[in-house]
Write an enzyme that holds these catalytic residues in place. Structure first.
Site, PDB file in Angstrom:
ATOM      1  CG  HIS A 307      -1.012 -27.284  41.558  1.00  0.00           C
ATOM      2  ND1 HIS A 307      -2.376 -27.236  41.713  1.00  0.00           N
ATOM      3  CD2 HIS A 307      -0.490 -27.424  42.807  1.00  0.00           C
ATOM      4  CE1 HIS A 307      -2.659 -27.329  43.000  1.00  0.00           C
ATOM      5  NE2 HIS A 307      -1.543 -27.445  43.681  1.00  0.00           N
ATOM      6  CG  ASP A 364       5.504 -29.192  47.882  1.00  0.00           C
ATOM      7  OD1 ASP A 364       5.511 -28.564  48.957  1.00  0.00           O
ATOM      8  OD2 ASP A 364       4.672 -30.056  47.591  1.00  0.00           O
TER       9      ASP A 364
HETATM   10  N1  CMC Z   1       7.070 -33.541  35.071  1.00  0.00           N
HETATM   11  C1  CMC Z   1       6.830 -33.976  33.811  1.00  0.00           C
HETATM   12  N2  CMC Z   1       5.613 -34.050  33.246  1.00  0.00           N
HETATM   13  C2  CMC Z   1       4.568 -33.681  33.985  1.00  0.00           C
HETATM   14  C3  CMC Z   1       4.708 -33.218  35.311  1.00  0.00           C
HETATM   15  C4  CMC Z   1       6.018 -33.154  35.855  1.00  0.00           C
HETATM   16  N3  CMC Z   1       6.224 -32.736  37.108  1.00  0.00           N
HETATM   17  N4  CMC Z   1       3.496 -32.923  35.826  1.00  0.00           N
HETATM   18  C5  CMC Z   1       2.612 -33.172  34.850  1.00  0.00           C
HETATM   19  N5  CMC Z   1       3.253 -33.641  33.735  1.00  0.00           N
HETATM   20  C6  CMC Z   1       2.649 -33.963  32.425  1.00  0.00           C
HETATM   21  C7  CMC Z   1       1.946 -35.310  32.463  1.00  0.00           C
HETATM   22  O1  CMC Z   1       2.817 -36.345  32.086  1.00  0.00           O
HETATM   23  C8  CMC Z   1       0.837 -35.070  31.485  1.00  0.00           C
HETATM   24  O2  CMC Z   1       1.374 -35.138  30.168  1.00  0.00           O
HETATM   25  P1  CMC Z   1       0.499 -35.731  28.942  1.00  0.00           P
HETATM   26  O3  CMC Z   1      -0.653 -34.780  28.796  1.00  0.00           O
HETATM   27  O4  CMC Z   1       1.439 -35.719  27.802  1.00  0.00           O
HETATM   28  O5  CMC Z   1       0.080 -37.105  29.357  1.00  0.00           O
HETATM   29  C9  CMC Z   1       0.431 -33.610  31.716  1.00  0.00           C
HETATM   30  O6  CMC Z   1       1.624 -32.976  32.195  1.00  0.00           O
HETATM   31  C10 CMC Z   1      -0.698 -33.414  32.707  1.00  0.00           C
HETATM   32  O7  CMC Z   1      -0.315 -34.072  33.916  1.00  0.00           O
HETATM   33  P2  CMC Z   1      -1.321 -34.867  34.823  1.00  0.00           P
HETATM   34  O8  CMC Z   1      -0.556 -35.897  35.586  1.00  0.00           O
HETATM   35  O9  CMC Z   1      -2.512 -35.308  34.027  1.00  0.00           O
HETATM   36  O10 CMC Z   1      -1.783 -33.699  35.791  1.00  0.00           O
HETATM   37  P3  CMC Z   1      -2.475 -33.890  37.169  1.00  0.00           P
HETATM   38  O11 CMC Z   1      -3.288 -32.693  37.396  1.00  0.00           O
HETATM   39  O12 CMC Z   1      -3.137 -35.225  37.265  1.00  0.00           O
HETATM   40  O13 CMC Z   1      -1.222 -33.942  38.189  1.00  0.00           O
HETATM   41  C11 CMC Z   1       0.505 -33.282  39.664  1.00  0.00           C
HETATM   42  C12 CMC Z   1      -0.772 -32.858  38.945  1.00  0.00           C
HETATM   43  C13 CMC Z   1       0.876 -32.200  40.684  1.00  0.00           C
HETATM   44  C14 CMC Z   1       0.281 -34.602  40.427  1.00  0.00           C
HETATM   45  C15 CMC Z   1       1.641 -33.448  38.619  1.00  0.00           C
HETATM   46  O14 CMC Z   1       1.874 -32.223  37.961  1.00  0.00           O
HETATM   47  C16 CMC Z   1       2.947 -33.977  39.235  1.00  0.00           C
HETATM   48  O15 CMC Z   1       3.117 -35.197  39.355  1.00  0.00           O
HETATM   49  N6  CMC Z   1       3.888 -33.062  39.645  1.00  0.00           N
HETATM   50  C17 CMC Z   1       5.101 -33.468  40.342  1.00  0.00           C
HETATM   51  C18 CMC Z   1       4.797 -33.734  41.820  1.00  0.00           C
HETATM   52  C19 CMC Z   1       4.598 -32.437  42.594  1.00  0.00           C
HETATM   53  O16 CMC Z   1       5.372 -31.496  42.492  1.00  0.00           O
HETATM   54  N7  CMC Z   1       3.544 -32.431  43.443  1.00  0.00           N
HETATM   55  C20 CMC Z   1       3.259 -31.301  44.331  1.00  0.00           C
HETATM   56  C21 CMC Z   1       1.979 -30.597  43.982  1.00  0.00           C
HETATM   57  S1  CMC Z   1       1.852 -29.013  44.852  1.00  0.00           S
HETATM   58  C22 CMC Z   1       1.693 -29.436  46.519  1.00  0.00           C
HETATM   59  C23 CMC Z   1       0.327 -29.951  46.823  1.00  0.00           C
HETATM   60  O17 CMC Z   1      -0.544 -29.130  47.121  1.00  0.00           O
HETATM   61  O18 CMC Z   1       0.135 -31.162  46.777  1.00  0.00           O
END
Ligand code: CMC
Length: 429
Positions: A307, A364
């Protein structure tokens, strides 16, 4: 402690005010940065950027705290009705009995949608995704209620528009579902609760009297409350930015529905169930899925994990995990996918990669399992999220409008070609 931040640029020092929120959150107010220094800030994804000062939702990602207008999410999910929470988010306080009666009554009497909208539904292909239909239908409400388009917003017009939208969205969502599966649509029933009426329109059929199951009604009430607001997330920021151009509420919320649809946001609930189903069908070890999620050359992510703001735990996920056990138990359902989800959570939470990055199950991860147990088809999961999020979008849009916030318009750093002369077609290589 100093209430200004100092910035040194090209040897010159500038001062910027520091803002402190009600919960001691700190922000550097750089609204005059470009005017005084000529510089802008760069923050892709707005990871460090505050876009507004809001009095609606407080979220502390490090400590897993979520409160609507000061009330904890745990208490609201346990004790409130979704209509009370909707009122709270939109108008600022919990309603007293008279206010709640008026609110419920007004919403109950706007649940019908114009008959012409049926023709829009007829034009969608069978099997059309309900989120695509919902977003279009919400936008088209503005054409039936042109007074909503008045940018000099009158408070009575706004209230009427708000009540209409809350009243009609379950009708449109249920119609989208009925169209998706090819069943006759049901008209709303005004003697039912907000959630009960939605259930009647989803699962009722014209030939029979639909009986609202209190277990399902209570589970949906809780899920809607848990989704009702989440401060400046992707879809809410979309609603505020669209509304900042003085676009009407229906169009702004329609844009929010579209933003929510993506699998990184609300669409994750559908993606989680599809992922868990694939794990079950393939039967491969859970560790191989974890390994794929860690592999930077593979685009696969563990859906329902991670998240932007929660780096310790998502309080909504805790409540939903418990609710999933309760609801499945009450309904006597044994879903193997729930076991897979729990095992996957266990493996991920003990994996260095997930621990280091603060990746935990989010709202989710378990919500789809409850929706499935309640008989909601996978395509409809994100629609359920949208129904829950609506009061948050409305409250945030209203706040933005009342605060007369400026039009949302970020800057950029240009990286394209510098000036070049036009080359006529014959001279181009
Ligand atoms: N699986 C594997 N790696 C992950 C995941 C995941 N679900 N989420 C984040 N990472 C890794 C990412 O690759 C990055 O690694 P590194 O630092 O080595 O490059 C690190 O963790 C930080 O991730 P980020 O993408 O920079 O984080 P963000 O804040 O931009 O993204 C997120 C947040 C929710 C989009 C992401 O965690 C994700 O894609 N999760 C899966 C989709 C999901 O479940 N979304 C629902 C969110 S809750 C409902 C809502 O309110 O939207």
């Amino acid at each position: 402690m100093s209430d200004t931040a100092r910035l040194i640029l090209e040897g010159q020092e500038y001062e910027f005010p520091v803002l402190t929120g009600a919960e001691n959150e700190k922000a550097i107010d750089i609204s005059k940065l470009r005017g005084t220094t000529g510089y802008i800030t760069m923050d892709p994804g707005f990871k460090n950027t505050g876009s507004t000062q809001s009095g609606i939702t407080y979220l502390d990602g490090e400590n897993g705290i979520l409160r609507y207008r000061g009330y904890s999410i745990e208490e609201l999910a346990e004790k409130a009705s979704f209509m009370e929470v909707a009122y709270l988010l939109i108008y600022g306080d919990l309603p007293n009995a008279k206010e709640l009666d008026y609110f419920n009554d007004s919403i109950t009497h706007h649940t019908l949608v114009h008959e012409n909208m049926k023709r829009f539904f007829d034009a969608f292909p069978l099997g059309a995704h309900p989120m695509g239909m919902l977003s279009s239908m919400v936008a088209s409400l503005s054409t039936f209620y042109p007074e909503s388009q008045n940018p000099n917003r009158d408070i009575t017009d706004i209230d009427l528009t708000i009540h209409r939208l809350i009243a009609k969205i379950p009708t449109l969502a249920a119609q989208a579902y009925k169209h998706n599966v090819g069943l006759p649509t049901m008209y709303p029933k005004n003697n039912l609760s907000y959630v009960g009426n939605f259930m009647h329109m989803m699962w009722g059929v014209p030939a029979e009297e639909y009986e609202v199951d209190p277990i399902i009604e209570s589970a949906l009430n809780k899920l809607f409350i848990l989704h009702a607001d989440h401060e400046q997330n992707c879809s809410t920021s979309t609603v505020r930015v669209v509304g900042s151009s003085q676009a009407n509420l229906y169009s702004s919320v329609s844009a929010g529905v579209s933003a929510l649809w993506g699998p990184l946001h609300g669409g994750a609930n559908q993606a989680v169930i599809e992922m868990l189903e694939s794990i079950r069908a393939e039967g491969s070890p859970l560790q191989s899925w974890i390994d794929r999620a860690k592999d930077k050359t593979d685009s696969f992510r563990l859906m329902g994990f991670g998240h932007r703001v929660y780096k310790n735990f998502d309080p909504r996920a805790r409540i939903i995990k418990k609710a999933a056990d309760e609801v499945l138990g009450q309904l006597g359902i044994d879903d193997p996918v729930l076991d897979i989800a729990k095992q996957l959570e266990e493996v991920a939470l003990n994996d260095e990669y997930f621990v280091q990055r603060g990746l935990y199950p989010n709202v989710d991860f378990y919500s789809g399992i409850i929706y499935r147990a309640l008989g909601i088809p996978t395509d409809m999961f994100t629609v359920m999220f949208a129904l829950g999020r609506l009061p948050g979008w409305i409250g945030q849009w209203k706040e933005m409008t009342e605060n007369r916030e400026p039009i949302g318009r970020p800057r950029q750093v240009y990286t394209g070609a510098t000036h070049r002369g036009f080359v006529s077609l014959n001279d181009r290589k």
